[in-house]
Design a protein around this motif. Structure first.
Motif, mmCIF file in Angstrom:
data_model
loop_
_atom_site.group_PDB
_atom_site.id
_atom_site.type_symbol
_atom_site.label_atom_id
_atom_site.label_comp_id
_atom_site.label_asym_id
_atom_site.label_seq_id
_atom_site.Cartn_x
_atom_site.Cartn_y
_atom_site.Cartn_z
ATOM 1 N N GLY A 3 0.817 -1.199 0.000
ATOM 2 C CA GLY A 3 0.000 0.000 0.000
ATOM 3 C C GLY A 3 0.856 1.256 0.000
ATOM 4 O O GLY A 3 2.067 1.209 0.246
ATOM 5 N N PRO A 4 0.236 2.413 -0.237
ATOM 6 C CA PRO A 4 0.987 3.671 -0.388
ATOM 7 C C PRO A 4 1.529 4.248 0.913
ATOM 8 O O PRO A 4 2.322 5.183 0.877
ATOM 9 N N THR A 5 1.108 3.723 2.044
ATOM 10 C CA THR A 5 1.513 4.315 3.333
ATOM 11 C C THR A 5 2.276 3.323 4.206
ATOM 12 O O THR A 5 2.249 3.422 5.429
ATOM 13 N N LYS A 6 2.988 2.386 3.573
ATOM 14 C CA LYS A 6 3.665 1.359 4.368
ATOM 15 C C LYS A 6 4.773 1.941 5.234
ATOM 16 O O LYS A 6 5.057 1.405 6.312
ATOM 17 N N GLY A 7 5.392 3.031 4.794
ATOM 18 C CA GLY A 7 6.426 3.660 5.625
ATOM 19 C C GLY A 7 5.850 4.222 6.903
ATOM 20 O O GLY A 7 6.362 3.976 8.003
ATOM 21 N N GLN A 8 4.768 4.985 6.767
ATOM 22 C CA GLN A 8 4.135 5.592 7.940
ATOM 23 C C GLN A 8 3.604 4.526 8.895
ATOM 24 O O GLN A 8 3.768 4.634 10.117
ATOM 25 N N HIS A 9 2.993 3.473 8.344
ATOM 26 C CA HIS A 9 2.398 2.477 9.234
ATOM 27 C C HIS A 9 3.430 1.509 9.814
ATOM 28 O O HIS A 9 3.222 0.947 10.890
ATOM 29 N N LEU A 27 9.465 11.250 18.016
ATOM 30 C CA LEU A 27 9.181 12.454 17.249
ATOM 31 C C LEU A 27 9.214 12.086 15.777
ATOM 32 O O LEU A 27 10.185 11.513 15.296
ATOM 33 N N ASP A 28 8.134 12.393 15.062
ATOM 34 C CA ASP A 28 8.053 12.047 13.647
ATOM 35 C C ASP A 28 9.142 12.713 12.827
ATOM 36 O O ASP A 28 9.550 13.847 13.099
ATOM 37 N N VAL A 29 9.589 12.016 11.789
ATOM 38 C CA VAL A 29 10.491 12.615 10.815
ATOM 39 C C VAL A 29 9.760 13.793 10.178
ATOM 40 O O VAL A 29 8.544 13.810 10.060
ATOM 41 N N TYR A 64 -15.949 15.429 20.059
ATOM 42 C CA TYR A 64 -15.581 16.066 21.317
ATOM 43 C C TYR A 64 -14.060 16.047 21.489
ATOM 44 O O TYR A 64 -13.385 15.152 20.996
ATOM 45 N N PRO A 65 -13.483 17.013 22.200
ATOM 46 C CA PRO A 65 -12.021 17.076 22.356
ATOM 47 C C PRO A 65 -11.480 15.949 23.231
ATOM 48 O O PRO A 65 -12.216 15.311 23.978
ATOM 49 N N GLY A 66 -10.177 15.743 23.113
ATOM 50 C CA GLY A 66 -9.514 14.731 23.933
ATOM 51 C C GLY A 66 -8.487 13.922 23.169
ATOM 52 O O GLY A 66 -7.652 13.247 23.768
ATOM 53 N N GLN A 67 -8.524 13.980 21.835
ATOM 54 C CA GLN A 67 -7.576 13.218 21.027
ATOM 55 C C GLN A 67 -6.182 13.846 21.093
ATOM 56 O O GLN A 67 -6.022 14.966 21.565
ATOM 57 N N ALA A 68 -5.200 13.097 20.601
ATOM 58 C CA ALA A 68 -3.812 13.575 20.654
ATOM 59 C C ALA A 68 -3.092 13.257 19.360
ATOM 60 O O ALA A 68 -3.460 12.340 18.624
ATOM 61 N N LEU A 69 -2.065 14.036 19.080
ATOM 62 C CA LEU A 69 -1.207 13.821 17.919
ATOM 63 C C LEU A 69 -0.219 12.703 18.229
ATOM 64 O O LEU A 69 0.445 12.732 19.271
ATOM 65 N N THR A 70 -0.099 11.725 17.335
ATOM 66 C CA THR A 70 0.794 10.592 17.602
ATOM 67 C C THR A 70 2.217 10.829 17.108
ATOM 68 O O THR A 70 3.074 9.975 17.277
ATOM 69 N N GLY A 71 2.481 11.989 16.507
ATOM 70 C CA GLY A 71 3.831 12.289 16.036
ATOM 71 C C GLY A 71 4.763 12.771 17.123
ATOM 72 O O GLY A 71 5.974 12.891 16.897
ATOM 73 N N ASN A 225 7.804 30.897 20.122
ATOM 74 C CA ASN A 225 6.573 30.492 20.797
ATOM 75 C C ASN A 225 6.123 29.059 20.553
ATOM 76 O O ASN A 225 5.100 28.642 21.099
ATOM 77 N N CYS A 226 6.847 28.303 19.751
ATOM 78 C CA CYS A 226 6.452 26.926 19.456
ATOM 79 C C CYS A 226 7.529 25.960 19.938
ATOM 80 O O CYS A 226 8.709 26.293 19.976
ATOM 81 N N SER A 227 7.116 24.748 20.279
ATOM 82 C CA SER A 227 8.066 23.727 20.721
ATOM 83 C C SER A 227 8.669 22.967 19.545
ATOM 84 O O SER A 227 9.852 22.636 19.535
ATOM 85 N N ILE A 228 7.827 22.681 18.553
ATOM 86 C CA ILE A 228 8.210 21.819 17.442
ATOM 87 C C ILE A 228 7.534 22.355 16.178
ATOM 88 O O ILE A 228 6.424 22.885 16.236
ATOM 89 N N GLY A 229 8.189 22.217 15.040
ATOM 90 C CA GLY A 229 7.528 22.465 13.763
ATOM 91 C C GLY A 229 7.341 21.141 13.064
ATOM 92 O O GLY A 229 8.313 20.518 12.639
ATOM 93 N N LYS A 230 6.093 20.661 13.008
ATOM 94 C CA LYS A 230 5.825 19.379 12.340
ATOM 95 C C LYS A 230 5.403 19.647 10.904
ATOM 96 O O LYS A 230 4.410 20.319 10.652
ATOM 97 N N HIS A 231 6.167 19.093 9.964
ATOM 98 C CA HIS A 231 5.880 19.273 8.550
ATOM 99 C C HIS A 231 5.627 17.894 7.952
ATOM 100 O O HIS A 231 6.550 17.144 7.657
ATOM 101 N N ALA A 232 4.352 17.565 7.825
ATOM 102 C CA ALA A 232 3.950 16.204 7.487
ATOM 103 C C ALA A 232 4.389 15.802 6.086
ATOM 104 O O ALA A 232 4.480 16.620 5.179
ATOM 105 N N GLN A 233 4.618 14.523 5.943
ATOM 106 C CA GLN A 233 4.906 13.937 4.644
ATOM 107 C C GLN A 233 4.093 12.662 4.502
ATOM 108 O O GLN A 233 4.508 11.697 3.894
ATOM 109 N N GLY A 234 2.915 12.682 5.122
ATOM 110 C CA GLY A 234 2.090 11.487 5.177
ATOM 111 C C GLY A 234 1.163 11.348 3.992
ATOM 112 O O GLY A 234 1.414 11.855 2.900
ATOM 113 N N HIS A 235 0.044 10.677 4.217
ATOM 114 C CA HIS A 235 -0.896 10.348 3.151
ATOM 115 C C HIS A 235 -1.755 11.560 2.823
ATOM 116 O O HIS A 235 -2.499 12.047 3.661
#
Length: 305
Positions: A3-9, A27-29, A64-71, A225-235
């Motif tokens: 599949g196209p997302t085998k690296g991410q998964h 920490l995500d690439v 409803y809120p409560g989810q989190a970023l997995t990166g 003012n930010c801790s991390i800059g996440k620049h996605a390369q996902g699906h």
């Protein structure tokens, strides 16, 4: 895996066992660190007197809120939330070679799918760009891609006969930062395909030219003012805007993130040699969650409801 997302998964399946066995930070690439890990949440996690055992960033993806970023995941070794999350995730992958259809798995199907911001109920609505081109995301495919997040949801909402109380653990032992304030500020400040040409501009911080001023505003803000800059390369579904990390990976752009004399080079340099003055030498304050509005799951961790 195919599949196209085998690296991410593949990385999805690696991060939880590594954190459970050894503890530490995932920490995500594609992420750039602007603040020391110690001063995000790790100082609290390593303090035996602190109630915090995990560090996450809140990122609403359901009604409803409560989810989190997995990166970005920080955890002590042998963490009980990580252990349960890992078991649910592995169960979702049994007999599969790709992610398609995972949102129909009996363990997470009752949770439904991810929803767009317009469908969310929140005390703090955010106007953000997630890279869409104006066409609606296929929410089933999006949820398949983010099945790790749905496994997380099952654990945080579960109360089981073994004494696990997910809602209580979540509010007591997890240190939270805000995803858009601390990690994905670019999604709130501009469209995602604007960032690459902006950071490729010559570094002219005193210029009055509009694009130069926009570059100075963005880079100056995230560095301070930010801790991390996440620049996605996902699906990304066809037709969606191309994000920064994907642009940097295209042929001919391999060194664009460090090209001499650009805003990109300055941002890289400052991330290494400059230090934030806010909350210096201490962790960021942990965000507080209100009473859970979502349906609580009662039953066994790996038994469908």
């Amino acid at each position: 895996m195919d599949g196209p997302t085998k690296g991410q998964h593949s990385s999805d399946l690696a991060r939880l066992p590594l954190l459970y066995l050894y503890g530490g930070i995932w920490l995500d690439v594609g992420s750039m660190l602007f603040r020391r890990f110690d001063d995000i949440s790790w100082r609290d996690l390593e303090d035996p007197a602190s109630p915090f055992e995990m560090g996450m960033s809140l990122f609403q993806m359901r009604k409803y809120p409560g989810q989190a970023l997995t990166g970005f995941i920080a955890a002590r070794k042998g963490n009980p939330f990580i252990e349960r999350w890992m078991k649910v995730s592995l169960e979702l992958w049994k007999g599969r070679t790709n992610c398609f259809g995972q949102h129909q798995h009996p363990l997470i199907k009752p949770l439904g799918t991810m929803v767009p911001p317009d469908w969310q109920e929140t005390d703090r609505p955010r106007k953000i760009d997630m890279g869409g081109s104006g066409e609606a995301f296929d929410l089933g495919i999006l949820t398949d891609y983010l099945a790790l997040n749905m496994a997380y949801e099952r654990v945080r909402l579960l109360i089981d006969e073994d004494g696990w109380d997910g809602p209580a653990y979540y509010r007591t032992h997890v240190h939270f930062i805000d995803t858009f304030d601390e990690i994905m500020k670019s999604h709130e400040m501009m469209l995602q395909d604007e960032l690459f040409p902006l950071l490729s501009l010559p570094f002219e911080p005193d210029s009055s030219e509009p694009q130069q001023k926009k570059a100075a505003e963005y880079v100056g803000h995230v560095l301070a003012n930010c801790s991390i800059g996440k620049h996605a390369q996902g699906h990304w579904q066809p037709g969606n805007r191309i994000p920064l990390a994907m642009s940097w990976s295209m042929p001919g752009n391999e060194n664009a993130d460090i090209k001499e004399g650009t805003w990109s080079e300055y941002m890289r340099w400052a991330s290494l040699f400059c230090e934030q003055t806010r909350y210096r030498g201490q962790c960021l304050p942990s965000l507080e969650l209100g009473k859970e509005k979502d349906s609580i799951i009662k039953g066994a961790l790996l038994k469908a409801d």
